[in-house]
Design a protein around this motif. Structure first.
Motif, short mmCIF file in Angstrom:
data_model
loop_
_atom_site.label_atom_id
_atom_site.label_comp_id
_atom_site.label_asym_id
_atom_site.label_seq_id
_atom_site.Cartn_x
_atom_site.Cartn_y
_atom_site.Cartn_z
N GLY A 237 0.91 -1.51 0.16
CA GLY A 237 0.29 0.07 0.25
C GLY A 237 1.27 1.14 -0.47
N ILE A 238 -0.09 2.32 -0.68
CA ILE A 238 0.77 3.67 -1.01
C ILE A 238 -0.13 4.43 0.04
CG2 ILE A 238 2.48 2.47 -2.80
CD1 ILE A 238 0.29 4.13 -4.75
N ARG A 239 0.08 5.97 0.16
CA ARG A 239 0.29 6.89 0.88
C ARG A 239 -0.20 8.13 -0.78
NH1 ARG A 239 2.59 10.06 5.43
NH2 ARG A 239 2.01 7.78 6.45
N THR A 240 -2.00 8.18 -0.50
CA THR A 240 -2.52 8.61 -1.80
C THR A 240 -3.13 9.89 -0.70
OG1 THR A 240 -4.89 7.50 -1.78
CG2 THR A 240 -2.88 7.04 -3.27
N PHE A 241 -4.39 10.12 -2.03
CA PHE A 241 -4.56 10.72 -0.46
C PHE A 241 -6.50 10.61 -0.15
CE2 PHE A 241 -6.48 10.52 -5.27
CZ PHE A 241 -7.94 10.00 -5.02
N GLU A 242 -6.37 9.13 -0.45
CA GLU A 242 -7.68 8.72 0.48
C GLU A 242 -7.22 8.53 1.55
OE1 GLU A 242 -11.01 7.69 -1.03
OE2 GLU A 242 -11.25 7.58 1.31
N LYS A 243 -8.23 8.61 3.00
CA LYS A 243 -8.24 8.71 4.30
C LYS A 243 -8.94 7.26 4.62
CE LYS A 243 -6.28 12.78 5.47
NZ LYS A 243 -5.59 13.17 4.13
N TYR A 244 -10.04 7.14 3.86
CA TYR A 244 -10.83 5.88 4.64
C TYR A 244 -9.64 5.02 4.65
CZ TYR A 244 -14.75 3.03 4.71
OH TYR A 244 -16.01 2.10 5.59
N THR A 245 -8.94 4.00 3.46
CA THR A 245 -8.32 2.57 3.54
C THR A 245 -6.78 3.80 4.56
OG1 THR A 245 -7.87 2.88 1.66
CG2 THR A 245 -9.25 1.63 2.00
N ARG A 246 -6.29 2.61 5.16
CA ARG A 246 -4.85 3.52 6.08
C ARG A 246 -4.09 3.44 5.10
NH1 ARG A 246 -1.08 -0.82 9.97
NH2 ARG A 246 0.26 1.05 10.69
N ARG A 276 -9.89 -5.07 8.65
CA ARG A 276 -10.19 -6.50 8.95
C ARG A 276 -10.85 -6.79 7.45
NH1 ARG A 276 -11.82 -7.27 13.30
NH2 ARG A 276 -10.24 -7.15 14.62
N ASP A 277 -12.10 -6.51 7.03
CA ASP A 277 -13.14 -6.46 6.60
C ASP A 277 -12.83 -6.01 4.87
OD1 ASP A 277 -13.17 -3.86 6.40
OD2 ASP A 277 -15.69 -4.72 6.55
N LYS A 278 -11.21 -6.15 4.77
CA LYS A 278 -10.91 -5.64 3.52
C LYS A 278 -9.88 -6.43 3.25
CE LYS A 278 -13.60 -1.76 3.24
NZ LYS A 278 -14.46 -2.09 4.10
N ALA A 280 -9.47 -9.80 3.57
CA ALA A 280 -9.94 -11.24 2.43
C ALA A 280 -10.27 -10.36 1.15
CB ALA A 280 -11.10 -11.56 2.83
N PRO A 281 -11.05 -9.63 0.55
CA PRO A 281 -11.02 -9.48 -0.55
C PRO A 281 -9.77 -9.03 -1.52
CG PRO A 281 -12.68 -8.69 0.31
CD PRO A 281 -12.05 -9.29 1.48
N MET A 282 -9.03 -8.49 -0.72
CA MET A 282 -7.61 -7.55 -1.40
C MET A 282 -6.75 -8.93 -1.75
SD MET A 282 -8.45 -5.04 -2.12
CE MET A 282 -7.47 -3.93 -3.10
N SER A 283 -6.80 -9.40 -0.94
CA SER A 283 -5.70 -11.07 -0.84
C SER A 283 -6.52 -11.49 -1.73
CB SER A 283 -6.01 -11.70 -0.29
OG SER A 283 -5.32 -11.27 1.21
N ARG A 284 -7.97 -11.91 -2.19
CA ARG A 284 -8.57 -12.57 -3.28
C ARG A 284 -8.21 -12.02 -5.26
NH1 ARG A 284 -13.29 -13.35 -0.06
NH2 ARG A 284 -13.91 -11.64 -0.44
N GLN A 311 -6.89 -4.46 11.71
CA GLN A 311 -6.46 -5.30 10.18
C GLN A 311 -5.96 -6.50 10.42
OE1 GLN A 311 -3.13 -2.39 9.35
NE2 GLN A 311 -1.58 -4.24 9.61
N SER A 312 -6.05 -7.17 11.24
CA SER A 312 -5.93 -9.07 11.28
C SER A 312 -7.20 -9.83 11.64
CB SER A 312 -4.84 -9.14 12.88
OG SER A 312 -3.83 -8.15 12.99
N LEU A 313 -6.97 -10.51 10.04
CA LEU A 313 -7.95 -11.59 10.83
C LEU A 313 -8.18 -12.24 11.85
CD1 LEU A 313 -7.46 -13.12 6.72
CD2 LEU A 313 -9.32 -11.21 7.81
N TYR A 314 -9.18 -13.18 12.11
CA TYR A 314 -9.63 -14.03 13.04
C TYR A 314 -9.20 -15.66 11.90
CZ TYR A 314 -13.16 -10.64 15.39
OH TYR A 314 -13.12 -9.51 15.48
N PRO A 315 -8.62 -16.14 13.08
CA PRO A 315 -7.50 -17.37 12.75
C PRO A 315 -9.05 -18.40 11.73
CG PRO A 315 -7.57 -17.36 15.05
CD PRO A 315 -8.65 -16.43 14.60
N GLU A 316 -10.51 -17.56 11.71
CA GLU A 316 -11.31 -18.81 11.20
C GLU A 316 -11.75 -17.86 9.76
OE1 GLU A 316 -11.25 -17.61 14.37
OE2 GLU A 316 -12.67 -16.00 14.26
#
Ligand code: PEP
Ligand code: MN
Length: 337
Positions: A237-246, A276-278, A280-284, A311-316
């Motif tokens: 990930g790089i730094r952009t103008f977007e603040k919603y994601t880290r 966290r919820d982003k 899995a989709p970005m991994s896929r 930003q850490s997944l639960y093991p399940e």
């Protein structure tokens, strides 16, 4: 400058070219492709390429204007494949690395490793020296953390990757880690990069917060030209103008790097999104885009993690993601273990 030799040329011809360029003050790096041997002549000198073209067995001399040479696809046509603990990165393989942001205690690492084992994780991540934005934030357990990590990993048959912050830590890290990690903030720490060229274990090199692809490859070039060919590039990930994601996880890095370089490129959707919820989709999406691996934060008790729990997944969740990735990979001709 890259010297492409003719198909099936004799060793003697290759030796003569190497000797010649060395006598002109260049370093010679050899890449043995399926058909052609390519000799990289690296150095600050200049030479008329025609003097090389005239040598026996030379097919073509290519002047490379970009600064990166040994990491470029022109120098080495085939993917570099890096294998650690039976897990491969590159050449059609997707290597998975998972674990917490930071090492907190024996218990935390042990419980997380127990969970990860169920998803076939063979390489675990965890920071002992943390490059935190604030000097007041948890800085990591230091060598004590690495000791914990090694012992937990050994008990679970796992390999270890952890971030090294400075060259003075190399001897200590050698005792505990299987893969060195250079963090985004250190991508342009040139002395550290040169010293990573002297180790034989693989190095994960993360893209800097505002680094261009050329800068990333030039940083990798520091390591490779200093002697260590086992570099895994990482988009985080790089730094952009977007603040919603880290950060903004730049997935175009994958096809771009795959074209420019033979080195494996993995992504880190945890730091790349910070949510966290982003992850899995970005991994896929990363696997679908052709990445050679993933670095994912997972914590057995993510809600109470000292660092980066959000930003850490639960093991399940990791387990479900692993099952998804196993289905996506074959569609893009990739293999996940
Ligand atoms: C990390 O992976 O622990 C980390 C600090 O990542 P980055 O260097 O990408 O911020
Ligand atoms: Mn983290």
């Amino acid at each position: 400058m890259l010297i492409i030799m003719r198909e099936h040329v004799s060793e003697n011809c290759i030796d003569k070219v190497v000797e010649f360029i060395k006598s002109k003050g260049f370093e010679a790096h050899i890449s043995q492709g399926e058909l052609h041997t390519v000799i990289g002549a690296v150095g600050a000198k200049t030479i008329d390429p025609r003097n090389i073209e005239l040598l026996d067995g030379v097919q073509e001399v290519i002047k490379i204007t970009s600064g990166y040479k040994l990491t470029s696809r022109i120098f080495k046509e085939d993917d570099t494949i890096i294998e650690v603990n039976g897990i491969k990165f590159g050449g059609g393989n997707v290597g998975l690395i998972a674990g917490p942001c930071t090492i907190e205690s024996y218990d935390q690492m042990d419980k997380t490793a127990d969970e990860l084992e169920k998803s076939n994780v063979k390489i675990m991540r965890g920071g002992a020296f943390k490059p935190r934005t604030s000097p007041y934030a948890f800085q990591g357990l230091g060598e004590e953390g690495l000791k914990i990590f090694r012992s937990v990993a050994d008990n679970h048959g796992m390999a270890v990757t952890s971030e090294i912050m400075e060259s003075s830590q190399i001897d200590m890290f050698e005792k505990y880690v299987d893969i060195f990690q250079i963090g985004a903030r250190n991508m342009q720490n040139y002395n550290l990069l040169k010293d990573m060229g002297k180790v034989t274990k693989p190095v994960i090199l993360k893209r800097g917060l505002s680094a261009t692809f050329e800068e990333l490859l030039l940083s990798a070039e520091y390591i490779v030209s200093s002697g260590n060919k086992n570099v895994i590039l990482c988009e985080r990930g790089i730094r952009t103008f977007e603040k919603y994601t880290r950060n903004t996880l730049d997935l175009s890095t994958i096809p771009v790097i795959k074209k420019l370089s033979h080195l494996p490129i993995i992504t880190d959707p945890s730091h790349g999104t910070g949510l966290r919820d982003k992850v899995a989709p970005m991994s896929r999406a990363s696997v679908a885009a052709g990445c050679d691996g993933l670095l994912i934060e997972v914590h057995y008790d993510a809600d109470n993690a000292i660092c980066d729990g959000a930003q850490s997944l639960y093991p399940e969740e990791y387990n479900m993601l692993y099952n998804d990735l196993k289905q996506i990979a074959p569609v893009v001709n990739k293999k996940i273990y």
